[in-house]
Design a protein around this motif. Structure first.
Motif, PDB file in Angstrom:
ATOM      1  N   UNK A   1       1.240  23.715  12.027  1.00  0.00           N
ATOM      2  CA  UNK A   1       2.316  22.894  11.463  1.00  0.00           C
ATOM      3  C   UNK A   1       3.024  22.144  12.584  1.00  0.00           C
ATOM      4  N   UNK A   2       3.463  20.926  12.310  1.00  0.00           N
ATOM      5  CA  UNK A   2       4.155  20.129  13.319  1.00  0.00           C
ATOM      6  C   UNK A   2       5.606  20.590  13.460  1.00  0.00           C
ATOM      7  N   UNK A   3       6.327  19.981  14.386  1.00  0.00           N
ATOM      8  CA  UNK A   3       7.715  20.369  14.649  1.00  0.00           C
ATOM      9  C   UNK A   3       8.602  20.134  13.429  1.00  0.00           C
ATOM     10  N   UNK A   4       9.604  20.996  13.301  1.00  0.00           N
ATOM     11  CA  UNK A   4      10.564  20.826  12.211  1.00  0.00           C
ATOM     12  C   UNK A   4      11.568  19.747  12.571  1.00  0.00           C
ATOM     13  N   UNK A   5      11.938  18.947  11.629  1.00  0.00           N
ATOM     14  CA  UNK A   5      12.948  17.900  11.828  1.00  0.00           C
ATOM     15  C   UNK A   5      14.059  18.115  10.805  1.00  0.00           C
ATOM     16  N   UNK A   6      15.291  18.031  11.261  1.00  0.00           N
ATOM     17  CA  UNK A   6      16.434  18.100  10.346  1.00  0.00           C
ATOM     18  C   UNK A   6      16.867  16.688  10.006  1.00  0.00           C
ATOM     19  N   UNK A   7      17.192  16.463   8.747  1.00  0.00           N
ATOM     20  CA  UNK A   7      17.703  15.151   8.366  1.00  0.00           C
ATOM     21  C   UNK A   7      18.762  15.316   7.284  1.00  0.00           C
ATOM     22  N   UNK A   8      19.709  14.375   7.257  1.00  0.00           N
ATOM     23  CA  UNK A   8      20.778  14.416   6.266  1.00  0.00           C
ATOM     24  C   UNK A   8      20.395  13.615   5.041  1.00  0.00           C
ATOM     25  N   UNK A   9      20.839  14.098   3.896  1.00  0.00           N
ATOM     26  CA  UNK A   9      20.549  13.403   2.645  1.00  0.00           C
ATOM     27  C   UNK A   9      21.854  13.230   1.875  1.00  0.00           C
ATOM     28  N   UNK A  10      22.114  12.029   1.447  1.00  0.00           N
ATOM     29  CA  UNK A  10      23.277  11.781   0.589  1.00  0.00           C
ATOM     30  C   UNK A  10      22.823  11.918  -0.858  1.00  0.00           C
ATOM     31  N   UNK A  11      23.555  12.719  -1.613  1.00  0.00           N
ATOM     32  CA  UNK A  11      23.139  12.968  -3.000  1.00  0.00           C
ATOM     33  C   UNK A  11      24.363  13.217  -3.881  1.00  0.00           C
ATOM     34  N   UNK A  12      24.295  12.753  -5.076  1.00  0.00           N
ATOM     35  CA  UNK A  12      25.371  12.970  -6.038  1.00  0.00           C
ATOM     36  C   UNK A  12      25.593  14.474  -6.239  1.00  0.00           C
ATOM     37  N   UNK A  13      26.846  14.911  -6.239  1.00  0.00           N
ATOM     38  CA  UNK A  13      27.158  16.340  -6.309  1.00  0.00           C
ATOM     39  C   UNK A  13      26.590  17.012  -7.564  1.00  0.00           C
ATOM     40  N   UNK A  14      26.739  16.326  -8.711  1.00  0.00           N
ATOM     41  CA  UNK A  14      26.247  16.929  -9.965  1.00  0.00           C
ATOM     42  C   UNK A  14      24.716  17.044  -9.962  1.00  0.00           C
ATOM     43  N   UNK A  15      24.061  16.058  -9.372  1.00  0.00           N
ATOM     44  CA  UNK A  15      22.598  16.110  -9.293  1.00  0.00           C
ATOM     45  C   UNK A  15      22.155  17.289  -8.428  1.00  0.00           C
TER      46      UNK A  15
END
Ligand code: NI
Length: 137
Positions: A1-15
């Motif tokens: 498996x390749x390196x892990x990457x962290x990323x931010x996601x903007x998402x509607x709270x109810x979703x």
């Protein structure tokens, strides 16, 4: 498996709340649930490609005493013998049989043979389920 990457996601709270409810019984964390979601989409896309090599199961429910059906099913399976890897047969009732077949091969050919088998008189229900998973996912 390749390196892990962290990323931010903007998402509607109810979703996000609905998604968390959906995964709460099976996942210990959100990251694995999202990884599975991505894998599922990639596999689904790959399986749409008729040239893709896939593996899966073909499930058939049929009436075994319908005239000639077992011979016709056997003849079709022999025509595509390289796709059929293993069979499981269950006598469900006096009339009905269940056949589960492990299949492997090109998506297009599996669709073709599935249509031929399901189209036989006496086959009450059939379903092809495939995946195109590999180590890179
Ligand atoms: Ni049977």
């Amino acid at each position: 498996m390749s390196d892990l990457i962290r990323f931010g996601v903007s998402i509607d709270q109810k979703l996000l709340e609905k998604y968390d409810q959906l995964i709460e019984d099976g996942y210990t964390n959100r990251s694995e649930a999202i990884r599975d979601l991505i894998r599922d989409k990639i596999v689904e896309e790959k399986c749409q490609n008729k040239e893709e090599e896939v593996v899966g199961t073909l499930t058939l429910f049929y009436v075994h005493h319908k005239r000639g059906i077992t011979e016709k099913m056997m003849s079709i399976q022999h025509d595509y013998h390289y796709l059929f890897k293993s069979n499981l047969h269950l006598h469900l009732s006096h009339h009905l049989c269940l056949e589960v077949i492990i299949v492997e091969g090109k998506r297009e050919e599996l669709n073709e043979v599935t249509q031929k088998l399901i189209g036989l008189k006496g086959v009450k229900h059939g379903k092809l389920t495939v995946s195109a998973i590999d180590e890179s996912l």
